[in-house]
Design a protein around this motif. Structure first.
Motif, mmCIF file in Angstrom:
data_model
loop_
_atom_site.group_PDB
_atom_site.id
_atom_site.type_symbol
_atom_site.label_atom_id
_atom_site.label_comp_id
_atom_site.label_asym_id
_atom_site.label_seq_id
_atom_site.Cartn_x
_atom_site.Cartn_y
_atom_site.Cartn_z
ATOM 1 N N VAL A 43 28.224 -54.871 30.514
ATOM 2 C CA VAL A 43 29.416 -54.043 30.300
ATOM 3 C C VAL A 43 28.978 -52.594 30.406
ATOM 4 N N MET A 44 29.725 -51.811 31.171
ATOM 5 C CA MET A 44 29.316 -50.428 31.376
ATOM 6 C C MET A 44 30.508 -49.483 31.391
ATOM 7 N N PHE A 45 30.309 -48.319 30.782
ATOM 8 C CA PHE A 45 31.282 -47.231 30.797
ATOM 9 C C PHE A 45 30.593 -45.968 31.287
ATOM 10 N N ASN A 46 31.336 -45.120 31.980
ATOM 11 C CA ASN A 46 30.881 -43.760 32.229
ATOM 12 C C ASN A 46 32.020 -42.805 31.902
ATOM 13 N N PHE A 47 31.770 -41.919 30.946
ATOM 14 C CA PHE A 47 32.702 -40.855 30.595
ATOM 15 C C PHE A 47 32.125 -39.583 31.202
ATOM 16 N N ASN A 48 32.812 -39.000 32.190
ATOM 17 C CA ASN A 48 32.226 -37.811 32.796
ATOM 18 C C ASN A 48 33.236 -36.694 32.998
ATOM 19 N N ALA A 49 32.705 -35.487 33.140
ATOM 20 C CA ALA A 49 33.550 -34.313 33.288
ATOM 21 C C ALA A 49 32.758 -33.197 33.948
ATOM 22 N N THR A 50 33.456 -32.323 34.634
ATOM 23 C CA THR A 50 32.788 -31.129 35.132
ATOM 24 C C THR A 50 32.319 -30.340 33.914
ATOM 25 N N VAL A 51 31.238 -29.615 34.073
ATOM 26 C CA VAL A 51 30.681 -28.857 32.954
ATOM 27 C C VAL A 51 31.706 -27.881 32.392
ATOM 28 N N GLY A 52 32.530 -27.318 33.258
ATOM 29 C CA GLY A 52 33.535 -26.369 32.808
ATOM 30 C C GLY A 52 34.596 -26.987 31.919
ATOM 31 N N ASP A 53 34.968 -28.233 32.195
ATOM 32 C CA ASP A 53 36.019 -28.889 31.421
ATOM 33 C C ASP A 53 35.502 -29.716 30.253
ATOM 34 N N TYR A 54 34.208 -30.009 30.248
ATOM 35 C CA TYR A 54 33.676 -30.901 29.226
ATOM 36 C C TYR A 54 33.956 -30.424 27.796
ATOM 37 N N PRO A 55 33.741 -29.148 27.444
ATOM 38 C CA PRO A 55 33.962 -28.741 26.052
ATOM 39 C C PRO A 55 35.373 -29.035 25.546
ATOM 40 N N SER A 56 36.376 -28.823 26.374
ATOM 41 C CA SER A 56 37.750 -29.030 25.929
ATOM 42 C C SER A 56 38.146 -30.504 25.884
ATOM 43 N N TYR A 57 37.377 -31.376 26.546
ATOM 44 C CA TYR A 57 37.672 -32.804 26.543
ATOM 45 C C TYR A 57 36.676 -33.612 25.704
ATOM 46 N N LYS A 58 35.675 -32.970 25.181
ATOM 47 C CA LYS A 58 34.609 -33.665 24.457
ATOM 48 C C LYS A 58 35.157 -34.541 23.327
ATOM 49 N N GLU A 59 36.036 -33.995 22.506
ATOM 50 C CA GLU A 59 36.563 -34.750 21.377
ATOM 51 C C GLU A 59 37.389 -35.950 21.839
ATOM 52 N N LEU A 60 38.211 -35.763 22.864
ATOM 53 C CA LEU A 60 39.021 -36.867 23.385
ATOM 54 C C LEU A 60 38.149 -37.984 23.942
ATOM 55 N N LEU A 61 37.091 -37.614 24.660
ATOM 56 C CA LEU A 61 36.189 -38.620 25.212
ATOM 57 C C LEU A 61 35.457 -39.360 24.094
ATOM 58 N N GLU A 62 35.063 -38.646 23.062
ATOM 59 C CA GLU A 62 34.383 -39.283 21.939
ATOM 60 C C GLU A 62 35.318 -40.248 21.212
ATOM 61 N N GLN A 63 36.592 -39.880 21.090
ATOM 62 C CA GLN A 63 37.559 -40.774 20.460
ATOM 63 C C GLN A 63 37.724 -42.049 21.281
ATOM 64 N N SER A 64 37.756 -41.906 22.597
ATOM 65 C CA SER A 64 37.875 -43.076 23.458
ATOM 66 C C SER A 64 36.640 -43.963 23.342
ATOM 67 N N GLN A 65 35.464 -43.342 23.300
ATOM 68 C CA GLN A 65 34.221 -44.110 23.114
ATOM 69 C C GLN A 65 34.263 -44.876 21.790
ATOM 70 N N GLY A 66 34.725 -44.213 20.760
ATOM 71 C CA GLY A 66 34.764 -44.830 19.441
ATOM 72 C C GLY A 66 35.775 -45.966 19.329
ATOM 73 N N SER A 67 36.679 -46.058 20.309
ATOM 74 C CA SER A 67 37.686 -47.116 20.287
ATOM 75 C C SER A 67 37.222 -48.408 20.935
ATOM 76 N N ILE A 68 36.040 -48.404 21.552
ATOM 77 C CA ILE A 68 35.567 -49.582 22.282
ATOM 78 C C ILE A 68 35.321 -50.741 21.320
ATOM 79 N N GLU A 69 35.923 -51.881 21.633
ATOM 80 C CA GLU A 69 35.770 -53.084 20.832
ATOM 81 C C GLU A 69 35.289 -54.231 21.726
ATOM 82 N N ILE A 70 34.446 -55.093 21.171
ATOM 83 C CA ILE A 70 33.996 -56.297 21.875
ATOM 84 C C ILE A 70 34.272 -57.511 21.001
ATOM 85 N N LYS A 71 34.962 -58.480 21.583
ATOM 86 C CA LYS A 71 35.185 -59.751 20.907
ATOM 87 C C LYS A 71 34.167 -60.764 21.410
ATOM 88 N N LYS A 72 33.404 -61.330 20.530
ATOM 89 C CA LYS A 72 32.361 -62.270 20.939
ATOM 90 C C LYS A 72 32.712 -63.705 20.549
#
Length: 200
Positions: free
Chosen positions: A171-200
């Motif tokens: 399973v793989m994710f890539n969250f990426n952004a241009t360096v210029g936009d990364y600071p303003s999207y950092k929190e949103l991307l982190e929230q999305s990362q924190g939402s990842i769930e796996i059912k085993k």
């Protein structure tokens, strides 16, 4: 801004093959993850995306849209696109997610696989500057966490890659952004990362 793949598609993961070491699908599949930007289609805001036989889910940031099938086929004519690719309206920030079955990868092999991927990134990507290399626990699941900055044709890109094993696959994710936009999207991307769930 032009949309381009960021690295070649080939590599070998020793855990995927016997001594004959056949060419693995892992690096081919990963080619679709490091992208400068993506073309967009439509998707509802705050949508929960479910994949990998309904075992993996995550929540998209607001206003992110999915690339259409036609755009995927045009952008990845060799058929090596990620399963899901989303972006913001300006196509400067993107999230790619997918599952590679039969990768012969287990949780116990994650440290070895992490080293393998680090070496491939350094060999295949121009101007890699590591920000973080380690492991991260998200909702009780262990993930390889690789964060780096790299050069693109006309900009620099911040990449956050998450990888783990599930049912012998990757399973793989890539969250990426241009360096210029990364600071303003950092929190949103982190929230999305924190939402990842796996059912085993």
């Amino acid at each position: 801004m032009a949309c381009r793949d960021h690295w070649p598609t080939r590599g070998k993961w020793p855990g995927c093959a016997p001594a004959a070491a056949r060419e693995t699908e892992v690096m081919k599949y990963m080619a679709g993850f490091i992208v400068i930007c993506v073309l967009t289609g439509s998707v509802q805001a705050q949508e929960t995306v479910v994949f990998a036989h309904e075992k993996v889910s995550f929540v998209l940031p607001k206003a992110f849209r999915r690339m259409t099938k036609e755009m995927v086929e045009k952008k990845y004519p060799r058929g090596d696109a990620p399963e899901y690719v989303f972006s913001n309206e300006a196509t400067t920030v993107s999230i790619a997610a997918g599952y590679t079955p039969n990768a012969n990868l287990t949780i116990e092999q994650l440290p070895q696989f992490k080293e393998f991927m680090e070496k491939n990134f350094e060999r295949l990507i121009a101007g890699v500057e590591w920000v973080a290399r380690g492991f991260k626990e998200i909702n009780g699941n262990k993930w390889i966490y690789l964060e780096f900055q790299s050069n693109a044709v006309d900009t620099e890109v911040r990449n956050i890659i998450l990888m783990t094993a599930l049912d012998n696959g990757l399973v793989m994710f890539n969250f990426n952004a241009t360096v210029g936009d990364y600071p303003s999207y950092k929190e949103l991307l982190e929230q999305s990362q924190g939402s990842i769930e796996i059912k085993k």
